[in-house]
Design an enzyme around this catalytic site. Structure first.
Site, PDB file in Angstrom:
ATOM      1  N   TYR A   1     -25.620  -0.131  -5.319  1.00  0.00           N
ATOM      2  CA  TYR A   1     -26.575  -0.089  -6.438  1.00  0.00           C
ATOM      3  C   TYR A   1     -26.515  -1.404  -7.237  1.00  0.00           C
ATOM      4  O   TYR A   1     -27.537  -2.032  -7.501  1.00  0.00           O
ATOM      5  CB  TYR A   1     -26.265   1.101  -7.356  1.00  0.00           C
ATOM      6  CG  TYR A   1     -27.039   1.025  -8.657  1.00  0.00           C
ATOM      7  CD1 TYR A   1     -28.376   1.407  -8.707  1.00  0.00           C
ATOM      8  CD2 TYR A   1     -26.433   0.527  -9.811  1.00  0.00           C
ATOM      9  CE1 TYR A   1     -29.102   1.298  -9.894  1.00  0.00           C
ATOM     10  CE2 TYR A   1     -27.153   0.415 -10.995  1.00  0.00           C
ATOM     11  CZ  TYR A   1     -28.479   0.800 -11.031  1.00  0.00           C
ATOM     12  OH  TYR A   1     -29.198   0.682 -12.204  1.00  0.00           O
TER      13      TYR A   1
ATOM     14  N   LYS B   1       0.859  -1.182   0.000  1.00  0.00           N
ATOM     15  CA  LYS B   1       0.000   0.000   0.000  1.00  0.00           C
ATOM     16  C   LYS B   1       0.898   1.235   0.000  1.00  0.00           C
ATOM     17  O   LYS B   1       2.050   1.180   0.443  1.00  0.00           O
ATOM     18  CB  LYS B   1      -0.864   0.015   1.277  1.00  0.00           C
ATOM     19  CG  LYS B   1      -2.085   0.892   1.200  1.00  0.00           C
ATOM     20  CD  LYS B   1      -3.269   0.175   0.583  1.00  0.00           C
ATOM     21  CE  LYS B   1      -4.482   1.053   0.480  1.00  0.00           C
ATOM     22  NZ  LYS B   1      -5.641   0.350  -0.074  1.00  0.00           N
TER      23      LYS B   1
ATOM     24  N   VAL C   1     -21.206   0.333  -5.213  1.00  0.00           N
ATOM     25  CA  VAL C   1     -21.355  -1.115  -5.022  1.00  0.00           C
ATOM     26  C   VAL C   1     -22.799  -1.464  -4.669  1.00  0.00           C
ATOM     27  O   VAL C   1     -23.377  -2.411  -5.222  1.00  0.00           O
ATOM     28  CB  VAL C   1     -20.396  -1.629  -3.916  1.00  0.00           C
ATOM     29  CG1 VAL C   1     -20.591  -3.120  -3.706  1.00  0.00           C
ATOM     30  CG2 VAL C   1     -18.950  -1.337  -4.270  1.00  0.00           C
TER      31      VAL C   1
ATOM     32  N   GLY D   1     -26.324   1.851   2.253  1.00  0.00           N
ATOM     33  CA  GLY D   1     -25.453   2.504   1.275  1.00  0.00           C
ATOM     34  C   GLY D   1     -25.702   1.939  -0.109  1.00  0.00           C
ATOM     35  O   GLY D   1     -25.344   0.794  -0.387  1.00  0.00           O
ATOM     36  N   VAL D   2     -26.359   2.741  -0.958  1.00  0.00           N
ATOM     37  CA  VAL D   2     -26.637   2.268  -2.315  1.00  0.00           C
ATOM     38  C   VAL D   2     -25.876   3.143  -3.314  1.00  0.00           C
ATOM     39  O   VAL D   2     -26.424   3.678  -4.256  1.00  0.00           O
ATOM     40  CB  VAL D   2     -28.162   2.210  -2.612  1.00  0.00           C
ATOM     41  CG1 VAL D   2     -28.777   1.049  -1.848  1.00  0.00           C
ATOM     42  CG2 VAL D   2     -28.859   3.514  -2.225  1.00  0.00           C
ATOM     43  N   GLY D   3     -24.577   3.282  -3.051  1.00  0.00           N
ATOM     44  CA  GLY D   3     -23.673   4.019  -3.941  1.00  0.00           C
ATOM     45  C   GLY D   3     -23.192   3.099  -5.044  1.00  0.00           C
ATOM     46  O   GLY D   3     -23.958   2.287  -5.578  1.00  0.00           O
TER      47      GLY D   3
HETATM   48  P1  NAD Z   1     -19.771   4.952  -2.494  1.00  0.00           P
HETATM   49  O1  NAD Z   1     -19.218   6.165  -1.875  1.00  0.00           O
HETATM   50  O2  NAD Z   1     -20.072   4.971  -3.968  1.00  0.00           O
HETATM   51  O3  NAD Z   1     -21.144   4.532  -1.782  1.00  0.00           O
HETATM   52  C1  NAD Z   1     -21.317   4.602  -0.396  1.00  0.00           C
HETATM   53  C2  NAD Z   1     -22.733   5.086  -0.162  1.00  0.00           C
HETATM   54  O4  NAD Z   1     -22.967   5.046   1.251  1.00  0.00           O
HETATM   55  C3  NAD Z   1     -22.990   6.524  -0.629  1.00  0.00           C
HETATM   56  O5  NAD Z   1     -24.124   6.571  -1.446  1.00  0.00           O
HETATM   57  C4  NAD Z   1     -23.195   7.293   0.684  1.00  0.00           C
HETATM   58  O6  NAD Z   1     -24.119   8.355   0.562  1.00  0.00           O
HETATM   59  C5  NAD Z   1     -23.711   6.195   1.589  1.00  0.00           C
HETATM   60  N1  NAD Z   1     -23.556   6.480   3.023  1.00  0.00           N
HETATM   61  C6  NAD Z   1     -22.559   7.135   3.654  1.00  0.00           C
HETATM   62  N2  NAD Z   1     -22.801   7.192   4.968  1.00  0.00           N
HETATM   63  C7  NAD Z   1     -23.976   6.551   5.184  1.00  0.00           C
HETATM   64  C8  NAD Z   1     -24.754   6.254   6.340  1.00  0.00           C
HETATM   65  N3  NAD Z   1     -24.387   6.663   7.550  1.00  0.00           N
HETATM   66  N4  NAD Z   1     -25.905   5.559   6.183  1.00  0.00           N
HETATM   67  C9  NAD Z   1     -26.313   5.155   4.961  1.00  0.00           C
HETATM   68  N5  NAD Z   1     -25.611   5.402   3.836  1.00  0.00           N
HETATM   69  C10 NAD Z   1     -24.460   6.085   3.948  1.00  0.00           C
HETATM   70  O7  NAD Z   1     -18.773   3.763  -2.128  1.00  0.00           O
HETATM   71  P2  NAD Z   1     -18.653   2.333  -2.822  1.00  0.00           P
HETATM   72  O8  NAD Z   1     -17.577   2.372  -3.835  1.00  0.00           O
HETATM   73  O9  NAD Z   1     -20.008   1.863  -3.206  1.00  0.00           O
HETATM   74  O10 NAD Z   1     -18.105   1.463  -1.609  1.00  0.00           O
HETATM   75  C11 NAD Z   1     -18.963   1.089  -0.550  1.00  0.00           C
HETATM   76  C12 NAD Z   1     -18.151   0.404   0.543  1.00  0.00           C
HETATM   77  O11 NAD Z   1     -17.545  -0.772   0.018  1.00  0.00           O
HETATM   78  C13 NAD Z   1     -17.020   1.228   1.125  1.00  0.00           C
HETATM   79  O12 NAD Z   1     -16.877   0.911   2.489  1.00  0.00           O
HETATM   80  C14 NAD Z   1     -15.805   0.760   0.358  1.00  0.00           C
HETATM   81  O13 NAD Z   1     -14.617   0.934   1.108  1.00  0.00           O
HETATM   82  C15 NAD Z   1     -16.133  -0.709   0.199  1.00  0.00           C
HETATM   83  N6  NAD Z   1     -15.490  -1.331  -0.954  1.00  0.00           N
HETATM   84  C16 NAD Z   1     -15.722  -0.855  -2.195  1.00  0.00           C
HETATM   85  C17 NAD Z   1     -15.126  -1.450  -3.296  1.00  0.00           C
HETATM   86  C18 NAD Z   1     -15.378  -0.947  -4.697  1.00  0.00           C
HETATM   87  O14 NAD Z   1     -15.082  -1.666  -5.662  1.00  0.00           O
HETATM   88  N7  NAD Z   1     -15.943   0.241  -4.870  1.00  0.00           N
HETATM   89  C19 NAD Z   1     -14.278  -2.567  -3.116  1.00  0.00           C
HETATM   90  C20 NAD Z   1     -14.081  -3.059  -1.815  1.00  0.00           C
HETATM   91  C21 NAD Z   1     -14.690  -2.429  -0.743  1.00  0.00           C
END
Ligand code: NAD
Length: 358
Positions: free
Chosen positions: A186, A80, A184, A180-182
């Site tokens: 979604y 890292k 991942v 969290g429907v961001g």
């Molecule tokens: P993202 O930022 O696109 O989505 C996160 C969502 O969570 C956002 O829509 C945000 O508004 C929402 N959120 C934040 N605080 C909240 C709360 N208190 N209550 C409800 N919703 C809340 O992130 P992502 O890329 O979708 O990743 C989601 C999680 O998965 C993170 O913890 C990330 O570290 C982990 N992760 C992601 C990936 C990847 O490929 N993107 C890979 C491994 C792990």
């Protein structure tokens, strides 16, 4: 901090301090273990309060990547980088050019990618100075946004957890509470909807919520209500540390399986879940789809092959649950055991460490 003592304790191979006065670059690359292959791990830019805090974080994150990559069955080690500075105000192009030179100087022992505070555009600059960078744009023949692959891995892993907890891997008719429907969350909802699961969703972002409500018929609850929502499975896909003293007592779910990193606030919360009869799918095993996808860039990216490998998350979780049952361990302990077993096997076969792509 007595650095060599710290490195020796968890057997870190190498720590590289990178300084460039002209651009203001202050970065630390930590390579934890290259037994399985070159160390892969992203570059995080964060406004650390002190150099010691940055060092502690990069060491913790690099070791985490060794375990994640090993448990995923990848021929990759763990590493890292952290860049010290505010990603909103302190970034500049020259900094990423200088960083690219440092990565190239490691001759393939370390492969970088984007992480919190850095983006694909930053990595495009890095890639002008080193070939050891992954996760560039799809137009560059790279794997692109990792989120769909992460979501697919969480989905197949959730099926493995459902089989363990409910005796069937079908999610049809089950209710999944997605926090969290961001990015991942979604795509996870999409898979769940296609299989006939009911979705309860919470997010701070109203647009993201409206989308899953309209497309997948998700029932919406407030961010605080998601923990106590009536459901079979809780899928944390927002923040870390949501499994804690306040939330575990109110969970109605019998399974926790989601994408977020570091879901257990402390290791003892793994025991608290088990005491309530809740099965935990360890975070770094179930959310490895993104890194598996990126790892497929080695030798030329092929999406079909990558997704076949992501589907192995199911077998990895089955193995975690098997180890937990046989060794009478908690699932998060069994995940560590799986990773350590793979490392030990590779060490005994290779008789040492490798870690070079060339
Ligand atoms: P993202 O930022 O696109 O989505 C996160 C969502 O969570 C956002 O829509 C945000 O508004 C929402 N959120 C934040 N605080 C909240 C709360 N208190 N209550 C409800 N919703 C809340 O992130 P992502 O890329 O979708 O990743 C989601 C999680 O998965 C993170 O913890 C990330 O570290 C982990 N992760 C992601 C990936 C990847 O490929 N993107 C890979 C491994 C792990």
């Amino acid at each position: 901090m007595k650095l060599f003592e710290v490195m020796e304790k968890d057997d870190y191979e190498q720590v590289v301090f990178c300084q460039d006065k002209a651009s203001g670059l202050k970065a630390i690359i930590a390579i934890h273990d290259t037994t399985l292959g070159p160390a892969l791990g992203g570059t995080r830019m964060w406004n650390y309060a002190s150099e010691e805090e940055a060092l502690t974080d990069v060491l913790r994150l690099a070791r985490g990547m060794t375990y994640k990559n090993a448990a995923a069955g990848l021929a990759l080690g763990g590493g890292k980088t952290v860049i010290i500075g505010d990603s909103k105000t302190a970034k500049n192009e020259a900094m990423f050019r200088a960083f690219g030179h440092y990565v190239q100087g490691l001759s393939g022992r370390y492969i970088t990618a984007e992480d919190v505070g850095t983006c694909v555009e930053d990595m495009e600059i890095v890639s002008e100075h080193t070939q050891y960078v992954a996760g560039l744009g799809k137009s560059r023949g790279s794997s692109g946004d990792p989120s769909p692959a992460t979501a697919y891995g969480v989905y197949v892993g959730m099926k493995a957890a459902a089989r363990e907890a409910f005796g069937s891997d079908s999610l049809s008719g089950l209710t999944v509470a997605v926090q969290g429907v961001g990015h991942v969350g979604y795509y996870l909802c999409k898979h769940l909807h296609q299989e006939g699961a009911r979705i309860v969703a919470a997010d701070l972002n109203k647009e993201a919520l409206a989308r899953v409500e309209a497309e997948f018929g998700a029932a919406i609850v407030s961010p605080d209500a998601i923990y106590g929502a009536a459901c079979d499975i809780y899928a944390p896909c927002a923040l870390g540390a949501t499994l804690n003293d306040a939330t575990i007592p109110v969970l109605k779910a019998k399974v926790v399986s989601g994408a977020a990193n570091n879901q257990l606030k402390e290791p003892r919360h793994g025991l608290a879940l088990a005491e309530r009869g809740i099965l935990y799918a360890p975070d770094y095993v179930i959310n490895a789809g993104g890194v598996i996808n990126i790892a497929n860039e080695q030798g030329g990216y092929n999406e079909e092959r990558a997704y076949l490998q992501v589907a192995n998350i199911r077998q990895n979780l089955e193995e975690v649950f098997r180890i937990a049952a046989v060794e009478k361990m908690l699932p998060h302990e069994a995940a560590d055991r799986l990773a350590e077993n793979r490392l030990a096997n590779a060490k005994s076969l290779a008789g040492g460490k490798s870690g070079c792509l060339c």
